[in-house]
Write a protein that holds these residues in place. Sequence first.
Motif, PDB file in Angstrom:
ATOM      1  N   ASP A  30      -5.242  20.366   1.305  1.00 41.05           N
ATOM      2  CA  ASP A  30      -4.322  19.809   2.476  1.00 41.05           C
ATOM      3  C   ASP A  30      -4.950  18.829   3.022  1.00 41.05           C
ATOM      4  OD1 ASP A  30      -2.489  21.801   1.360  1.00 41.05           O
ATOM      5  OD2 ASP A  30      -2.956  23.285   3.068  1.00 41.05           O
ATOM      6  N   ILE A  31      -4.309  17.575   3.148  1.00 42.69           N
ATOM      7  CA  ILE A  31      -4.757  16.451   3.945  1.00 42.69           C
ATOM      8  C   ILE A  31      -3.666  16.117   4.918  1.00 42.69           C
ATOM      9  CG2 ILE A  31      -5.378  13.989   3.670  1.00 42.69           C
ATOM     10  CD1 ILE A  31      -6.683  14.840   1.097  1.00 42.69           C
ATOM     11  N   GLY A  32      -4.032  15.598   6.194  1.00 46.20           N
ATOM     12  CA  GLY A  32      -2.758  15.366   7.000  1.00 46.20           C
ATOM     13  C   GLY A  32      -3.635  14.813   8.214  1.00 46.20           C
ATOM     14  N   VAL A  33      -2.731  15.237   9.305  1.00 42.98           N
ATOM     15  CA  VAL A  33      -3.023  14.956  10.838  1.00 42.98           C
ATOM     16  C   VAL A  33      -3.170  16.113  11.625  1.00 42.98           C
ATOM     17  CG1 VAL A  33      -2.635  12.646  10.336  1.00 42.98           C
ATOM     18  CG2 VAL A  33      -0.819  14.213  11.096  1.00 42.98           C
ATOM     19  N   ASN A  35      -0.588  21.091  20.484  1.00 38.93           N
ATOM     20  CA  ASN A  35      -1.030  20.206  19.214  1.00 38.93           C
ATOM     21  C   ASN A  35      -0.782  20.986  17.865  1.00 38.93           C
ATOM     22  OD1 ASN A  35      -3.741  21.473  18.487  1.00 38.93           O
ATOM     23  ND2 ASN A  35      -4.329  21.119  20.617  1.00 38.93           N
ATOM     24  N   PHE A  36      -0.746  20.601  16.962  1.00 36.55           N
ATOM     25  CA  PHE A  36      -0.532  21.543  15.522  1.00 36.55           C
ATOM     26  C   PHE A  36      -1.059  20.258  14.427  1.00 36.55           C
ATOM     27  CE2 PHE A  36       3.709  19.574  16.540  1.00 36.55           C
ATOM     28  CZ  PHE A  36       3.992  19.005  15.461  1.00 36.55           C
ATOM     29  N   ALA A  37      -1.158  21.283  13.425  1.00 35.42           N
ATOM     30  CA  ALA A  37      -1.689  20.702  11.995  1.00 35.42           C
ATOM     31  C   ALA A  37      -0.525  20.044  11.382  1.00 35.42           C
ATOM     32  CB  ALA A  37      -2.641  21.500  11.140  1.00 35.42           C
ATOM     33  N   LEU A  38      -0.512  19.199  10.655  1.00 32.84           N
ATOM     34  CA  LEU A  38       0.721  18.708   9.923  1.00 32.84           C
ATOM     35  C   LEU A  38      -0.082  18.098   8.610  1.00 32.84           C
ATOM     36  CD1 LEU A  38       3.735  18.751   9.458  1.00 32.84           C
ATOM     37  CD2 LEU A  38       3.637  16.404  10.574  1.00 32.84           C
ATOM     38  N   LEU A  39      -0.108  18.831   7.375  1.00 33.26           N
ATOM     39  CA  LEU A  39      -0.552  18.793   6.162  1.00 33.26           C
ATOM     40  C   LEU A  39      -0.015  18.650   5.277  1.00 33.26           C
ATOM     41  CD1 LEU A  39      -4.015  20.629   6.702  1.00 33.26           C
ATOM     42  CD2 LEU A  39      -3.463  18.458   7.727  1.00 33.26           C
ATOM     43  N   SER A  40      -0.087  17.620   4.194  1.00 31.16           N
ATOM     44  CA  SER A  40       0.401  17.641   2.941  1.00 31.16           C
ATOM     45  C   SER A  40      -0.350  18.174   1.819  1.00 31.16           C
ATOM     46  CB  SER A  40       0.667  16.061   2.638  1.00 31.16           C
ATOM     47  OG  SER A  40       1.315  15.745   1.319  1.00 31.16           O
ATOM     48  N   THR A  41       0.532  19.094   0.994  1.00 29.56           N
ATOM     49  CA  THR A  41      -0.499  19.918  -0.116  1.00 29.56           C
ATOM     50  C   THR A  41      -0.531  19.294  -1.272  1.00 29.56           C
ATOM     51  OG1 THR A  41       0.282  21.926   1.100  1.00 29.56           O
ATOM     52  CG2 THR A  41      -0.274  22.086  -1.236  1.00 29.56           C
ATOM     53  N   CYS A  43      -6.792   4.515   5.865  1.00 34.21           N
ATOM     54  CA  CYS A  43      -7.790   5.383   5.231  1.00 34.21           C
ATOM     55  C   CYS A  43      -6.853   6.670   4.441  1.00 34.21           C
ATOM     56  CB  CYS A  43      -8.501   5.971   6.307  1.00 34.21           C
ATOM     57  SG  CYS A  43      -7.548   6.610   7.762  1.00 34.21           S
ATOM     58  N   MET A  44      -5.501   7.011   4.815  1.00 29.73           N
ATOM     59  CA  MET A  44      -4.916   7.859   4.483  1.00 29.73           C
ATOM     60  C   MET A  44      -3.964   7.391   3.269  1.00 29.73           C
ATOM     61  SD  MET A  44      -2.513  11.078   6.193  1.00 29.73           S
ATOM     62  CE  MET A  44      -3.977  11.568   6.890  1.00 29.73           C
ATOM     63  N   PRO A  45      -4.051   8.194   2.136  1.00 33.35           N
ATOM     64  CA  PRO A  45      -3.143   7.773   0.951  1.00 33.35           C
ATOM     65  C   PRO A  45      -1.645   7.439   1.365  1.00 33.35           C
ATOM     66  CG  PRO A  45      -4.774   9.450   0.116  1.00 33.35           C
ATOM     67  CD  PRO A  45      -4.977   9.450   1.806  1.00 33.35           C
ATOM     68  N   LYS A  46      -1.072   6.552   0.811  1.00 33.59           N
ATOM     69  CA  LYS A  46       0.524   6.454   1.296  1.00 33.59           C
ATOM     70  C   LYS A  46       1.355   7.497   0.976  1.00 33.59           C
ATOM     71  CE  LYS A  46       4.299   3.187   0.472  1.00 33.59           C
ATOM     72  NZ  LYS A  46       5.372   4.220   0.138  1.00 33.59           N
ATOM     73  N   LEU A  96       1.023  10.051   3.518  1.00 35.41           N
ATOM     74  CA  LEU A  96       1.357   9.432   5.135  1.00 35.41           C
ATOM     75  C   LEU A  96       2.592   9.283   5.067  1.00 35.41           C
ATOM     76  CD1 LEU A  96      -0.254   8.586   7.608  1.00 35.41           C
ATOM     77  CD2 LEU A  96      -0.058   6.103   6.521  1.00 35.41           C
ATOM     78  N   ASP A  97       3.264   9.266   3.756  1.00 33.91           N
ATOM     79  CA  ASP A  97       4.810   9.252   3.945  1.00 33.91           C
ATOM     80  C   ASP A  97       5.537  10.607   4.210  1.00 33.91           C
ATOM     81  OD1 ASP A  97       4.973   6.494   3.374  1.00 33.91           O
ATOM     82  OD2 ASP A  97       5.421   6.574   1.309  1.00 33.91           O
ATOM     83  N   ASN A  98       4.736  11.492   3.406  1.00 34.81           N
ATOM     84  CA  ASN A  98       5.393  12.806   3.671  1.00 34.81           C
ATOM     85  C   ASN A  98       5.281  13.488   5.215  1.00 34.81           C
ATOM     86  OD1 ASN A  98       5.830  13.578   1.171  1.00 34.81           O
ATOM     87  ND2 ASN A  98       3.932  14.180   0.577  1.00 34.81           N
ATOM     88  N   ILE A  99       4.204  13.075   5.965  1.00 38.01           N
ATOM     89  CA  ILE A  99       3.992  13.380   7.323  1.00 38.01           C
ATOM     90  C   ILE A  99       5.120  12.711   8.101  1.00 38.01           C
ATOM     91  CG2 ILE A  99       2.241  13.104   9.152  1.00 38.01           C
ATOM     92  CD1 ILE A  99       0.122  13.694   7.077  1.00 38.01           C
ATOM     93  N   ILE A 100       5.449  11.505   7.945  1.00 37.04           N
ATOM     94  CA  ILE A 100       6.235  10.657   8.613  1.00 37.04           C
ATOM     95  C   ILE A 100       7.596  11.427   8.708  1.00 37.04           C
ATOM     96  CG2 ILE A 100       7.469   8.587   9.081  1.00 37.04           C
ATOM     97  CD1 ILE A 100       4.733   7.009   8.429  1.00 37.04           C
TER      98      ILE A 100
END
Length: 460
Positions: free
Chosen positions: A229-232, A302-308, A375-378, A381-385
């Motif tokens: 999982d990668i995100g912000v 705060n919370f994690a928002l991650l794309s799997t 630095c974050m793959p598109k 990043l699209d998923n997070i937004i």
Amino acid sequence: MSLKKHYDVAIIGGGIGGIMTAYRLVESNPQMKVLIMEKGHAIRQRHCPIVTGKVEKCIKCSSCAIMEGMAGAGAFSDGKYVISTEYGGWLTEFLEPQTVIHYIEQADEVLVKFGATTDRFMPNDDLKRLCLQHDLHMSQAQLKHLGTDSNFDTMRKLIEYLEDKVDIAVDTEATDVNKDTKEIHLIHKGEKDVITADKIIFAVGRVGSRFFSDWCEKNNIPLKNNQVDIGVRVELPAMVWDHFSKKIYEPKIWYRSKQYGDTTRMFCFNERGHVVTENTGGVLTVNGHSYRDQARKTENSNFALLSTIRFTEPFKKPIEYARYVASLANLICGGGVMVQRLGDLEIGRRSDESRIRKSTTRPTLHAVAGDLSLCMPKRQLDNIIETLHALDKIAPGTANYDTLLYGIECKYYSARPKCTEFQLDDCPGLYAIGDGAGFTRSLSQAAANGMYVADKILGK
């Protein structure tokens, strides 16, 4: 402390999984010789210079007090104890759900004995329905919020209780294990040593996942890659999510993006908490803490928002992929972690110090203002937004211009070894448990996993 040359059980890793294993063993058989080896410091010597106010930025201590040491990474976590099989790991792939809950409840009884709260947040169908009305999906659980401070104190008392019942070797790194002779090669306070044990348990946690995976590959133990999982880390005014956090504490919500069909999940919610830096093998990522002490609370949550991501053949190194993305963010930030306003990200400009100062959401972590798109793959990043705007429908204000995004946050789960009842295949007497072996991803399931394996060793 000098080590014995032989133990009945040697546990590699001093996180909650290893601690609960040791506790169950010696409570059931006080004569058993048990060793816990921990790469990091004793719990009373775990002091992060950022948390103590000595420095503003991570100085990359040789042993990260947040990530390593007795009680593991969970010692400085938010202290959420999940009493559910809906999330928190994959133990139900090996055990019946009622068995998992049985051990989670037993581990909770131990924590309560050493000071953990008995208060529980209960599931709330009204909030789940609100999510479903906007194509958001909320997992439910009974949940206990121990708090970063109270959780640390509980673990300290439990470890102190064990200190005269088992050998605890801190600042001790296992460098290799001979699966045939059951010899453990280690470095104990700077000196090389070799010990043996009848039973050896890998309880290495997330920090030790690379060591364990490398060891499995070297010893021809098949591994199954898990997700990464990668995100912000998202930070915003606490009142935006109060209608959730006051009722269930942690809104754990997943969303399937319309653009890619990927799953993005919101979790690790910290009410009125702090964003913090973590150092895993020299790579800096972000996380969140929240305290029970009212004096230590902030105006933000705060919370994690991650794309799997689940990789397919031929790629077999998802952990290295996540570390690469995080290290790229470190490179751009001159060795630190990044923060950006959502509004700046969406209009395609970087945040700078001036723009961060103008933000109505005041950051709780001193991070480098920058541009996550570098630095974050598109795709991620699209998923997070897209997910932030979906969440804005149930918690208006989530997608505000001044919502802060810290990067990178990663959750990577160790490649899972082939095993039977957590005993490694073709390795009699060698077991693996917890997050570092890809079986769990929570305090509660790691604790349950440890107690279950202890019972297997005891013949229960």
